[in-house]
Scaffold this active site. Structure first.
Site, PDB file in Angstrom:
ATOM      1  N   HIS A 106      34.501  29.802   7.343  1.00  0.00           N
ATOM      2  CA  HIS A 106      35.769  29.856   6.600  1.00  0.00           C
ATOM      3  C   HIS A 106      35.536  29.976   5.089  1.00  0.00           C
ATOM      4  O   HIS A 106      36.297  29.436   4.288  1.00  0.00           O
ATOM      5  CB  HIS A 106      36.646  28.635   6.872  1.00  0.00           C
ATOM      6  CG  HIS A 106      37.081  28.485   8.301  1.00  0.00           C
ATOM      7  ND1 HIS A 106      38.279  28.965   8.774  1.00  0.00           N
ATOM      8  CD2 HIS A 106      36.464  27.926   9.374  1.00  0.00           C
ATOM      9  CE1 HIS A 106      38.390  28.683  10.062  1.00  0.00           C
ATOM     10  NE2 HIS A 106      37.299  28.063  10.461  1.00  0.00           N
ATOM     11  N   ASN A 129      43.921  26.771  13.276  1.00  0.00           N
ATOM     12  CA  ASN A 129      43.623  28.203  13.297  1.00  0.00           C
ATOM     13  C   ASN A 129      44.858  28.985  13.735  1.00  0.00           C
ATOM     14  O   ASN A 129      45.835  28.396  14.181  1.00  0.00           O
ATOM     15  CB  ASN A 129      42.487  28.499  14.290  1.00  0.00           C
ATOM     16  CG  ASN A 129      41.112  28.176  13.723  1.00  0.00           C
ATOM     17  OD1 ASN A 129      40.928  28.059  12.517  1.00  0.00           O
ATOM     18  ND2 ASN A 129      40.145  28.039  14.610  1.00  0.00           N
ATOM     19  N   HIS A 147      39.820  17.881   6.270  1.00  0.00           N
ATOM     20  CA  HIS A 147      39.090  17.097   7.275  1.00  0.00           C
ATOM     21  C   HIS A 147      40.063  16.665   8.378  1.00  0.00           C
ATOM     22  O   HIS A 147      41.054  15.988   8.071  1.00  0.00           O
ATOM     23  CB  HIS A 147      38.488  15.868   6.585  1.00  0.00           C
ATOM     24  CG  HIS A 147      37.636  15.022   7.479  1.00  0.00           C
ATOM     25  ND1 HIS A 147      37.336  15.361   8.777  1.00  0.00           N
ATOM     26  CD2 HIS A 147      37.009  13.846   7.256  1.00  0.00           C
ATOM     27  CE1 HIS A 147      36.569  14.429   9.312  1.00  0.00           C
ATOM     28  NE2 HIS A 147      36.357  13.500   8.403  1.00  0.00           N
TER      29      HIS A 147
HETATM   30 FE1  HDE Z   1      36.016  23.961  11.495  1.00  0.00          FE
HETATM   31  N1  HDE Z   1      34.699  23.642  10.002  1.00  0.00           N
HETATM   32  N2  HDE Z   1      34.673  23.285  12.810  1.00  0.00           N
HETATM   33  N3  HDE Z   1      37.262  24.420  13.053  1.00  0.00           N
HETATM   34  N4  HDE Z   1      37.363  24.675  10.237  1.00  0.00           N
HETATM   35  C1  HDE Z   1      34.915  23.917   8.704  1.00  0.00           C
HETATM   36  O1  HDE Z   1      34.442  22.462   6.953  1.00  0.00           O
HETATM   37  C2  HDE Z   1      33.559  22.593  12.500  1.00  0.00           C
HETATM   38  C3  HDE Z   1      37.033  24.193  14.370  1.00  0.00           C
HETATM   39  C4  HDE Z   1      38.625  25.070  10.518  1.00  0.00           C
HETATM   40  O2  HDE Z   1      40.192  26.073   4.490  1.00  0.00           O
HETATM   41  C5  HDE Z   1      33.840  23.386   7.813  1.00  0.00           C
HETATM   42  O3  HDE Z   1      35.087  22.246   4.820  1.00  0.00           O
HETATM   43  C6  HDE Z   1      32.903  22.142  13.694  1.00  0.00           C
HETATM   44  C7  HDE Z   1      38.227  24.308  15.148  1.00  0.00           C
HETATM   45  C8  HDE Z   1      39.276  25.550   9.320  1.00  0.00           C
HETATM   46  O4  HDE Z   1      38.701  24.628   3.804  1.00  0.00           O
HETATM   47  C9  HDE Z   1      32.899  22.678   8.781  1.00  0.00           C
HETATM   48  C10 HDE Z   1      33.659  22.606  14.733  1.00  0.00           C
HETATM   49  C11 HDE Z   1      39.195  24.627  14.238  1.00  0.00           C
HETATM   50  C12 HDE Z   1      38.332  25.407   8.318  1.00  0.00           C
HETATM   51  C13 HDE Z   1      33.583  22.904  10.101  1.00  0.00           C
HETATM   52  C14 HDE Z   1      34.770  23.304  14.170  1.00  0.00           C
HETATM   53  C15 HDE Z   1      38.573  24.698  12.948  1.00  0.00           C
HETATM   54  C16 HDE Z   1      37.153  24.857   8.917  1.00  0.00           C
HETATM   55  C17 HDE Z   1      33.213  24.379   6.892  1.00  0.00           C
HETATM   56  C18 HDE Z   1      33.406  22.454  16.220  1.00  0.00           C
HETATM   57  C19 HDE Z   1      40.679  24.889  14.513  1.00  0.00           C
HETATM   58  C20 HDE Z   1      38.480  25.784   6.877  1.00  0.00           C
HETATM   59  C21 HDE Z   1      33.706  24.017   5.509  1.00  0.00           C
HETATM   60  C22 HDE Z   1      33.402  21.139  16.645  1.00  0.00           C
HETATM   61  C23 HDE Z   1      41.372  23.759  15.054  1.00  0.00           C
HETATM   62  C24 HDE Z   1      39.132  24.714   6.084  1.00  0.00           C
HETATM   63  C25 HDE Z   1      34.496  22.843   5.678  1.00  0.00           C
HETATM   64  C26 HDE Z   1      39.361  25.168   4.676  1.00  0.00           C
HETATM   65  C27 HDE Z   1      35.986  24.553   8.207  1.00  0.00           C
HETATM   66  C28 HDE Z   1      33.093  22.396  11.223  1.00  0.00           C
HETATM   67  C29 HDE Z   1      35.732  23.951  14.962  1.00  0.00           C
HETATM   68  C30 HDE Z   1      39.304  25.040  11.772  1.00  0.00           C
HETATM   69  C31 HDE Z   1      31.451  23.124   8.761  1.00  0.00           C
HETATM   70  C32 HDE Z   1      31.632  21.338  13.750  1.00  0.00           C
HETATM   71  C33 HDE Z   1      38.380  24.074  16.646  1.00  0.00           C
HETATM   72  C34 HDE Z   1      40.685  26.094   9.207  1.00  0.00           C
HETATM   73  O5  HDE Z   1      32.834  21.314   8.509  1.00  0.00           O
END
Ligand code: HDE
Length: 681
Positions: free
Chosen positions: A76, A149, A340
């Site tokens: 993202h 999402n 978060h």
């Molecule tokens: Fe994320 N995801 N994600 N994700 N995600 C990040 O956090 C992660 C997942 C989502 O505009 C990271 O700050 C793991 C689902 C958005 O700043 C990180 C898993 C959904 C955004 C991270 C998921 C999301 C992130 C990268 C699997 C929809 C952007 C930078 C368990 C419900 C937020 C950050 C923004 C961002 C980890 C799966 C949505 C690496 C480990 C499911 C919208 O922490």
């Protein structure tokens, strides 16, 4: 500082004001406040001599520059954001004690960041990808982040696999190719070897992954969360954002062209819409399942690869979010915002969805590397609007000056303060769910059905949407070098629909599968974008105009389109004034080569008496390109000469001399978004 933080819940903007600085008209200083006398030349020993170490101004300026970059988000990274407010329509008191969901009319400031997932920070907006839809609610009880999402499910079921998924989709490590694209071997190799991904891939291959605008996509919390009311009773809940403009997409050929013509297409669309007062609006919906009914669905509600079909569990609309203010500074706001899923308020709690559980670890961890330490909550965009007090101290970039001798609990010197609050006082108490079990590394049997909802999704698509899915698979797999990977994927998706898999196989040069298919006939009409809201509002229309145009008629038509909410922009062979037959001028905002038909929702050819070969050629290109992307096309007066016979009587092509009738029919065509009938012609 603590007093200044005590602004009420509606004043995030006021709070940010304390940090906004306008440098215009000011004298230049160093970061120490010292006025700078010269900013073009470094301090040297003689005009042609070496630069001196003593030059503190040069050193400060260059050091700051050298350290300007922070690590981009690992996923993202490419994001665009805006401020706004959320207003509650209906009290959720029976289900949750969350304060911002109690009184209808309550307004809560929000900050929303939209994003793509796979591409780097400077990558294109129109990649075929999931879009992030992350909302920070600055509530009186602390920040609540709904980090969702635009697709309601996910690729995997367990967070432990997330690094693998992301490694597979990112540019391949040996050569860094391709950027912001899933159309390559490692991604599809991952797909073929991880069947839980099947349902998500159907969405990923659908039009959902190439939205027309951030303003025209749904948002989903994805996981099942918990609401907890003030009696301690819990409910399972899924969160939805529904765009007032409907859910609309571009076509793939167009997406690829937009990526070249304007890689910032979505970012600009969001920014301009807000600048023009077309505030994006999303209604907030909840699906609720009673705790007692946890096992009543034919899938596990903790499985993040499953939707709750809206026809089975209706989406109750409870409020609306309006994005009404653009950011002032992309780094300070869009880049530094830290979301978060673990930022919750009383009344909202987690479930044991193993994907969600892993996210609860990952987000703070990633902020530590990205924002350089544990004090990122003090950055203006991340500060809650309510006061915060605890015994945490120090760390990189600490801004708060905590006074007093005591920084531990329990204590007598400060009378045990800050004191934990009881539940009645707003203290967060985790839902006391009973859990017991053996420690295992395993997938629950109830998570093992990977295809039923992939079939449900396929069954729910209209014919054009099905064609797009097949074309997307064929494109993506067509970009895979490994024939073996292509074959494995086709064989896997025969489990969803045999005919679909066979057709894809035929396109990509692998063996047609002979076994597969499903006897599931269930459909969910809510999944088809053809059943979405339709309006001409805020749609961009290219008005192709040339000197000698019929000024009274064309001006009336353009005004009519504006009154219907559209955004007409004049395009001609030259930028600047274009003269009408009666001497009235309009301003061409674009030349044919500075704009492009892929950047507009519709084309209106007004023409003009002085249409020359250059105009005819360029206008002809606009019309044929718009036609091939199934867009509405209109022509009046001389403009009709640009449309040859091939366009006569085609759906969505409007030629009409009566201005009022033209405006009505054209607005209706624009609200239809696209004329998919042409695709089959
Ligand atoms: Fe994320 N995801 N994600 N994700 N995600 C990040 O956090 C992660 C997942 C989502 O505009 C990271 O700050 C793991 C689902 C958005 O700043 C990180 C898993 C959904 C955004 C991270 C998921 C999301 C992130 C990268 C699997 C929809 C952007 C930078 C368990 C419900 C937020 C950050 C923004 C961002 C980890 C799966 C949505 C690496 C480990 C499911 C919208 O922490």
């Amino acid at each position: 500082m603590s007093d200044k933080r005590k602004v009420d819940g509606k004043s995030k903007d006021k709070q940010l004001d304390e940090f906004r600085v306008d440098d215009k008209g000011k004298k230049m200083t160093t970061n120490q406040g010292l006025r700078v006398s010269e900013d073009e030349f470094s301090l040297k020993a003689g005009e042609r001599g070496p630069t001196l170490m003593e030059d503190f101004h040069f050193r400060e300026k260059m050091t700051h520059f050298d350290h300007e970059r922070i690590p981009e988000r690992v996923v993202h990274a490419r994001g665009s954001a805006a401020h706004g407010e959320f207003e509650l329509y209906e009290s959720m008191k029976p289900y949750t004690k969350a304060k911002f969901l109690q009184e209808p009319g309550t307004k809560t400031p929000v900050f929303v960041r939209f994003s793509t997932v796979a591409g780097e920070k400077g990558s294109i907006d129109l990649a075929r990808d999931v879009r992030g839809f992350a909302t920070k609610f600055y509530t009186e009880e602390g920040n609540y982040d709904l980090v969702g999402n635009n697709i309601p499910i996910f690729f995997i079921q367990d967070a432990n696999k997330f690094p693998d998924l992301v490694h597979a989709v990112k540019p391949e490590p040996h050569n860094g190719i391709p950027q912001a694209a899933s159309a390559h071997d490692t991604f599809w190799d991952f797909v073929a070897n991880n069947e839980e991904i099947a349902h998500m891939i159907m969405w990923h291959m659908s039009d959902r992954s190439i939205p027309r605008s951030f303003r025209m996509m749904e948002g989903f919390g994805v996981h099942t969360f918990r609401f907890v009311n003030d009696e301690g009773k819990a409910f399972f809940v899924k969160f939805h954002w529904k765009p007032k403009l409907g859910v609309h997409s571009v076509v793939w050929d167009e997406a690829q062209k937009i990526s070249g013509k304007n890689p910032d297409f979505h970012r600009l669309d969001l920014y301009e819409a807000i600048e023009n007062g077309n505030y994006p609006e999303f209604e907030f919906g909840v699906q609720i399942i009673d705790e007692e009914d946890e096992h009543k669905m034919d899938f596990d509600i903790l499985d993040p690869t499953k939707i709750w079909p809206e026809e089975d569990v209706p989406v109750k609309i409870i409020g609306k979010m309006t994005l009404n203010r653009n950011i002032d500074n992309i780094f300070a706001e869009t880049e530094q915002v830290a979301f978060h899923p673990g930022h919750v308020v009383p009344g909202i709690d987690f479930t044991n969805d193993p994907l969600l559980q892993g996210r609860l670890f990952s987000y703070t961890d990633t902020q530590l590397i990205r924002l350089g330490g544990p004090n990122f909550h003090e950055l203006p965009i991340n500060r809650p609007v309510c006061p915060f007090h605890n015994n945490q101290r120090e760390g990189y970039g600490r801004q708060t000056i905590n006074t007093g001798q005591v920084s531990y609990h329990k204590n007598s010197l400060a009378d045990n303060t800050p004191t934990p609050a009881s539940e009645e006082e707003g203290g967060y108490v985790h839902y006391p769910e009973k859990v017991e079990g053996r420690k295992v590394r395993a997938r629950s049997d109830s998570f093992k059905d990977h295809f039923s909802q992939a079939v449900l999704f396929w069954n729910s698509m209209s014919d054009p949407e099905k064609e797009h899915i097949k074309a997307a698979f064929s494109f993506e797999l067509g970009k895979c070098d490994s024939k073996d990977v292509r074959q494995q994927v086709v064989d896997m998706f025969a489990n969803v629909n045999l005919g679909m898999a066979q057709e894809i196989a035929g396109n990509i040069g692998v063996k047609e599968p002979t076994e597969g298919g499903s006897d599931i006939t269930k459909e969910s009409p809510a999944l088809s974008q053809l059943n979405t809201a339709k309006t001409p509002e805020s749609r961009k229309v290219a008005v192709l105009v040339k000197d000698g145009f019929n000024d009274s008629e064309v001006n009336k038509a353009v005004k009519g389109l504006e009154e219907k909410g559209m955004e007409p922009e004049f395009v001609s062979t030259k930028q600047g004034p274009v003269s009408g037959a009666n001497g009235k001028e309009v301003e061409a905002l674009h030349r044919f080569d500075t704009a492009d038909p892929v950047l507009f929702d519709a084309v209106y050819v007004a023409g003009g008496a002085e249409m020359d070969k250059k105009f005819m050629q360029n206008a002809g290109h606009y019309v044929s390109e718009a036609f091939s992307h199934f867009k509405p096309i209109g022509a009046t007066n001389e403009g009709k000469q640009v449309l040859d016979d091939a366009y006569t009587n085609e759906p969505g092509v409007i030629t009409e001399d009566d201005v009022n009738r033209f405006v009505t029919r054209f607005a209706d065509a624009v609200s239809q978004h696209r004329f998919w009938e042409r695709e089959t012609v």
